[in-house]
Design a protein around this motif. Structure first.
Motif, PDB file in Angstrom:
ATOM      1  N   ASP A 103       1.632   4.563  -3.091  1.00 30.13           N
ATOM      2  CA  ASP A 103       1.316   5.919  -2.652  1.00 30.13           C
ATOM      3  C   ASP A 103       2.312   6.897  -3.282  1.00 30.13           C
ATOM      4  OD1 ASP A 103       0.813   8.298  -1.406  1.00 30.13           O
ATOM      5  OD2 ASP A 103       1.021   7.540   0.635  1.00 30.13           O
ATOM      6  N   LYS A 123       0.837  -1.209   0.000  1.00 34.54           N
ATOM      7  CA  LYS A 123       0.000   0.000   0.000  1.00 34.54           C
ATOM      8  C   LYS A 123       0.867   1.252   0.000  1.00 34.54           C
ATOM      9  CE  LYS A 123      -3.863  -2.200   2.427  1.00 34.54           C
ATOM     10  NZ  LYS A 123      -4.638  -2.249   3.704  1.00 34.54           N
ATOM     11  N   ARG A 124       1.972   1.211   0.721  1.00 37.10           N
ATOM     12  CA  ARG A 124       2.864   2.367   0.759  1.00 37.10           C
ATOM     13  C   ARG A 124       3.544   2.566  -0.591  1.00 37.10           C
ATOM     14  NH1 ARG A 124       6.563   3.365   5.794  1.00 37.10           N
ATOM     15  NH2 ARG A 124       5.997   5.481   5.157  1.00 37.10           N
TER      16      ARG A 124
END
Length: 414
Positions: free
Chosen positions: A385, A381-382
């Motif tokens: 980003d 998820k990071r």
């Protein structure tokens, strides 16, 4: 007892029935042994366009070219036309610099003809690949330009496929970066690309996409810094062999080489950022050995025409030059590790070492940054980003600047 007699008409009917039966049996046998095309993929780029045909069995093929209009014709033997082949035209985009249209048809009962209408003259190179990783047998069609030599990578790719990847002489290095009034050249290497997606995250994020975005942002930061200039081994979704990545850095006389990755590990709980340098003796940990093995398999997955020998074996690889380069690589890695550690937890608290093929330039300090573990759901998820991507690029940049503030050496150029 005399044998039964048959009239001529009845005998002809029986002969026709037997022949029909034998023909049907032979067709069943052919169908059972025929190769089946299971996927067709096309990777257009300004460097070259690649087409791969993945099949259940190894493919036999013949090729020839036609003019007015320019066409490349590929006859694939032992194959039946199916929906996947029929749909090849839908994968051709207007942006493809080499292919105008593509079509496939059943040319003979056991041969499919693939016709590529071309926008310009090309140098086609075809070869097959044995099954590896999740891929089955593949027929690879690479289309190289014949009239574009602006990018040094083009000639490197051609030399690599011909087994002629010549290496320049080892460069010497002055005392520190203030000794030469020229830009510092940094080669950025976003890992994987094209047919090789790299590691895949739990939600389907591909390593090759993430690291390309980080690489582009890092290039922007370097180019904005006075006295620095960045180049990239790839700035598109294209497969570049490991040896060509290193050779391009040496051909451009790069001062640093930074390979960017977001790899996976067997345990999905593995997390953190890591920085690696080349090892003289062996991996410093099991994880380092595993990651080096997976990265070094990129050529098998992406597909190259030949198993090129390590070009640096022509030198005494770990001579004084290589040893000094590894020392500089560790210094660079320590600076980068210290900066990325403020952004993401570290997988280990020191620069690790392993036999990464992409770090083998004997005269360029080289590191490999594992930005995070894409196999970890939280870190995946990071990685997608944009803020994390930008911050990671900024942290690597800060590490590079810290390295040169220490008075790091630069290469002497002819």
């Amino acid at each position: 007892m005399s044998e039964p007699s048959f009239d001529p008409a009845r005998r002809r009917v029986l002969n026709l029935a037997a022949a029909s039966f034998l023909l049907s049996v032979s067709r069943v046998g052919f169908a059972a042994s025929a190769a089946k095309i299971v996927a067709v993929r096309i990777w257009p780029s300004s460097t070259y366009t690649r087409i791969t045909l993945e099949s259940s069995e190894s493919l036999r093929y013949k090729q020839f070219s036609l003019a007015n209009p320019n066409r490349l014709v590929i006859d694939i033997e032992g194959v039946q036309l199916n929906g996947i082949l029929k749909d090849i035209s839908s994968q051709i985009t207007a942006a493809d610099p080499f292919i105008k249209t593509a079509r496939a048809g059943q040319n003979t009962p056991d041969t499919v003809r693939l016709v590529l209408e071309l926008k310009s003259d090309v140098k086609p190179q075809l070869f097959t690949l044995a099954p590896v990783a999740e891929f089955k047998n593949r027929l690879v069609v690479d289309l190289y330009p014949t009239n574009q030599q602006d990018d040094p990578l083009l000639s490197l790719l051609e030399d690599y496929n011909k087994g002629k990847l010549e290496q320049p002489e080892l460069k010497t290095r002055p005392k520190n970066s203030q000794d030469i009034g020229r830009p510092i050249l940094v080669m950025l290497d976003p890992g994987h690309g094209g047919e090789d997606p790299g590691a895949i995250g739990p939600s389907g994020t591909r390593e090759k996409d993430v690291v390309l975005k980080i690489g582009r942002e890092l290039k922007r930061l370097i180019d904005a810094e006075p006295g620095m200039k960045a180049y990239m081994t790839r700035d598109e979704d294209v497969f570049i062999p490991l040896g060509v990545r290193v050779a391009k850095a040496r051909k451009l006389n790069a001062d640093l080489f930074i390979s960017i990755h977001a790899d996976a590990f067997l345990n999905p709980s593995a997390r953190g950022t890591s920085v690696f340098a080349l090892s003289e003796k062996g991996a410093t940990s099991t994880a380092a050995r595993y990651l080096a093995k997976t990265q070094n398999e990129a050529d098998l997955i992406g597909g190259v025409k030949l198993n090129a020998r390590d070009p640096y074996l022509a030198h005494t690889l770990f001579d004084l030059t290589q040893t000094a380069t590894i020392t500089d690589s560790l210094r660079l890695g320590k600076q980068v590790l210290g900066k990325v550690g403020s952004l993401n937890r570290l997988h280990r608290g020191q620069v690790e070492q392993a036999g990464f093929a992409v770090l083998k330039a004997p005269d360029i300090p080289s590191i490999l940054v594992e930005t995070a573990f894409i196999s970890n759901p939280d870190e995946e998820k990071r990685l997608i980003d944009p803020d994390f991507q930008g911050n990671m690029a900024a942290a690597i940049m800060a590490g590079v600047k810290g390295y040169f503030k220490q008075g790091a050496a630069l290469a002497v150029r002819a």
